[in-house]
Design an enzyme around this catalytic site. Structure first.
Site, PDB file in Angstrom:
ATOM      1  N   HIS A 100     -20.718 -20.966  39.132  1.00  0.00           N
ATOM      2  CA  HIS A 100     -20.093 -22.237  38.255  1.00  0.00           C
ATOM      3  C   HIS A 100     -19.490 -23.351  39.227  1.00  0.00           C
ATOM      4  CE1 HIS A 100     -18.085 -24.326  35.120  1.00  0.00           C
ATOM      5  NE2 HIS A 100     -17.957 -23.365  34.424  1.00  0.00           N
ATOM      6  N   SER A 147     -14.862 -35.354  13.964  1.00  0.00           N
ATOM      7  CA  SER A 147     -16.225 -35.140  14.562  1.00  0.00           C
ATOM      8  C   SER A 147     -16.707 -33.645  14.137  1.00  0.00           C
ATOM      9  CB  SER A 147     -16.553 -35.253  16.141  1.00  0.00           C
ATOM     10  OG  SER A 147     -15.652 -34.244  16.538  1.00  0.00           O
ATOM     11  N   THR A 148     -18.029 -33.215  14.335  1.00  0.00           N
ATOM     12  CA  THR A 148     -18.564 -31.700  14.131  1.00  0.00           C
ATOM     13  C   THR A 148     -17.649 -30.854  15.107  1.00  0.00           C
ATOM     14  OG1 THR A 148     -20.614 -32.544  13.302  1.00  0.00           O
ATOM     15  CG2 THR A 148     -20.410 -30.221  14.421  1.00  0.00           C
ATOM     16  N   ASP A 200     -38.677 -25.561  26.306  1.00  0.00           N
ATOM     17  CA  ASP A 200     -39.994 -24.977  26.088  1.00  0.00           C
ATOM     18  C   ASP A 200     -40.867 -25.002  27.297  1.00  0.00           C
ATOM     19  OD1 ASP A 200     -42.289 -24.272  25.070  1.00  0.00           O
ATOM     20  OD2 ASP A 200     -42.529 -25.489  23.737  1.00  0.00           O
TER      21      ASP A 200
END
Length: 455
Positions: free
Chosen positions: A166, A276-277, A399
């Site tokens: 981290h 906000s979400t 992907d």
């Protein structure tokens, strides 16, 4: 090595070096923002890819070679990830260094396990997934920066386990690396012989820019009691627990927003709000967690979220800056407030005010005092409810050429006590990942579902 499980067989350990035209040496000094998470447990991420045609033959002849070659190509741009962390005697902060023959440890494994069960959302024992992520080596003198593991589930699919230090890599840097690796691998899959990385994915390493913009030193916030690079095993959370993924659809979040806004307008008709979400989801999950854990009314609930400062500094820092560029915003609220009839509304208002404060005053306002306060709370043995991940990272877009992930999990929340907030794989909402005791998890799940049905 990954955690031992007799159903997972390590086939080989490959050391993947940056591609041949990489420079001989490379070094970076940690910044103050890096140093603030120097001892944190590493971040462990799992990406599951369903591929029923993944026989051992195809895996060894097609999938694995392309993953390894594209990783080598990616590392020539991300040299620090192939290096190590050291702490020279004369240096105030540790140094990231890359030298010839440095490489990333890449475990290749085969699992005799149920791919669909491990990649599902259902409640299951938390330690089950540990055999799929590699450990990051650390000692007093040196620490690895990244380790990788790919595990084949024959005729089911494969998963990629990524463990990062981290203090070197924050979430934005980690997802940039994953997208870079995936992009180059995809180019190989479609037959391009010498793919090059897109300019927007090439990392920016100039640390001086960040230090000039932030203008504070780690020594102003805390002192290192010993010059050790040994990582913490965990942040004091329980290990005998279960994990699960819960989902809120866009429709669920829309309804929550409407309920909260309606109650806030009754309370303060003149207050302008644009929830906000993130604000709505965070508030709702916090309330459900406090209730599920049956926290005592007079106990302080400490919670925090990380703010990516790249786009909030003046002048702006490049989005592809390599390293930690996050600061925490925290609050402490009595548990009784969460349990009130309008608990979600009250907490959403609190979080919304915190977010607005960042927009109006900037992320650096009061940063030293805030960091000291958080440190004091932690040293007093109190817990923070943290968030890991972000819906902005778009993990489900990673992907490698064989399709998008079926499931993404940040496994290390069993060590940090955080919950994750990611976009759903189908793009229709938010995934919440959490580790709790079985009783707490069942209660949490029940509260999350029933609260969406309340008028």
């Amino acid at each position: 090595m990954a955690s031992h499980n007799p159903a997972v067989k390590i086939l080989e350990t490959v050391r993947v070096s940056p591609f041949t035209n990489s420079p001989t040496h490379f070094s970076l000094t940690l910044t103050s923002l890096d140093a603030m998470v120097l001892k944190f447990p590493p971040v462990e991420t799992l990406l599951f890819y369903q591929l029923t045609a993944s026989t051992l033959l195809r895996f060894n002849s097609e999938i694995l070679p392309k993953l390894i070659h594209s990783l080598s190509l990616t590392l020539q741009h991300y040299l620090p990830l192939a290096g190590k962390l050291t702490w020279p005697p004369h240096a105030h902060l540790p140094i990231i260094s890359y030298a010839p023959h440095d490489a990333v440890s890449f475990l290749v494994a085969e699992a005799n396990l149920d791919f669909n069960r491990l990649s599902a959302d259902d409640i299951r024992e938390s330690p089950e997934s540990r055999c799929l992520v590699p450990e990051l080596l650390s000692s007093d003198e040196v620490a690895s920066i990244m380790a990788l593991q790919i595990t084949l589930f024959p005729n089911q699919g494969f998963c990629i386990g990524i463990t990062t230090h981290h203090a070197v890599v924050d979430g934005s840097t980690a997802i940039a690396f994953m997208k870079s690796w995936a992009y180059l691998c995809t180019q190989l899959v479609v037959g391009k012989q010498h793919p090059s990385l897109l300019p927007e994915l090439i990392p920016f390493f100039d640390r001086r820019v960040l230090e000039d913009l932030t203008g504070f030193k780690a020594s102003n916030i805390f002192e290192f009691k010993q010059r050790s690079l040994k990582l913490k095993d965990d942040l004091g959370v329980k290990n005998n627990s279960v994990r699960a993924t819960l989902k809120l659809s866009h429709e669920d979040i829309k309804n929550l927003k409407e309920k909260i806004l309606s109650k806030l307008q009754e309370k303060i008709p003149t207050k302008q709000l644009n929830l906000s979400t993130f604000v709505v989801t965070y508030a709702y999950v916090l309330v459900c967690l406090v209730k599920a854990r049956q926290m005592e009314d007079n106990k302080n609930v400490n919670f925090l979220f990380q703010v990516d400062c790249r786009s909030r500094l003046d002048p702006l820092l490049l989005a592809n800056y390599f390293g930690n560029c996050i600061l925490a915003r925290d609050a402490s609220v009595k548990a009784s407030v969460f349990k009130e009839e309008n608990g979600v509304t009250n907490i959403a208002e609190k979080i919304n005010d915190m977010v607005r404060d960042i927009s109006e005053k900037g992320p650096l306002d009061g940063v030293v005092d805030r960091c000291k306060r958080i440190q004091n709370i932690v040293e007093a043995g109190e817990e923070f409810i943290r968030i890991g991940g972000s819906t902005r990272f778009k993990f489900y877009g990673v992907d490698y050429g064989w399709g998008k992930p079926k499931k993404v999990e940040i496994i290390s929340i069993d060590k940090t006590g955080a919950f994750t907030m990611l976009e759903t794989g189908d793009g229709n909402g938010v995934e919440i990942g959490k580790v709790l005791s079985r009783h707490e998890m069942e209660t949490f799940k029940s509260l999350l579902v029933s609260g969406l049905q309340d008028p």
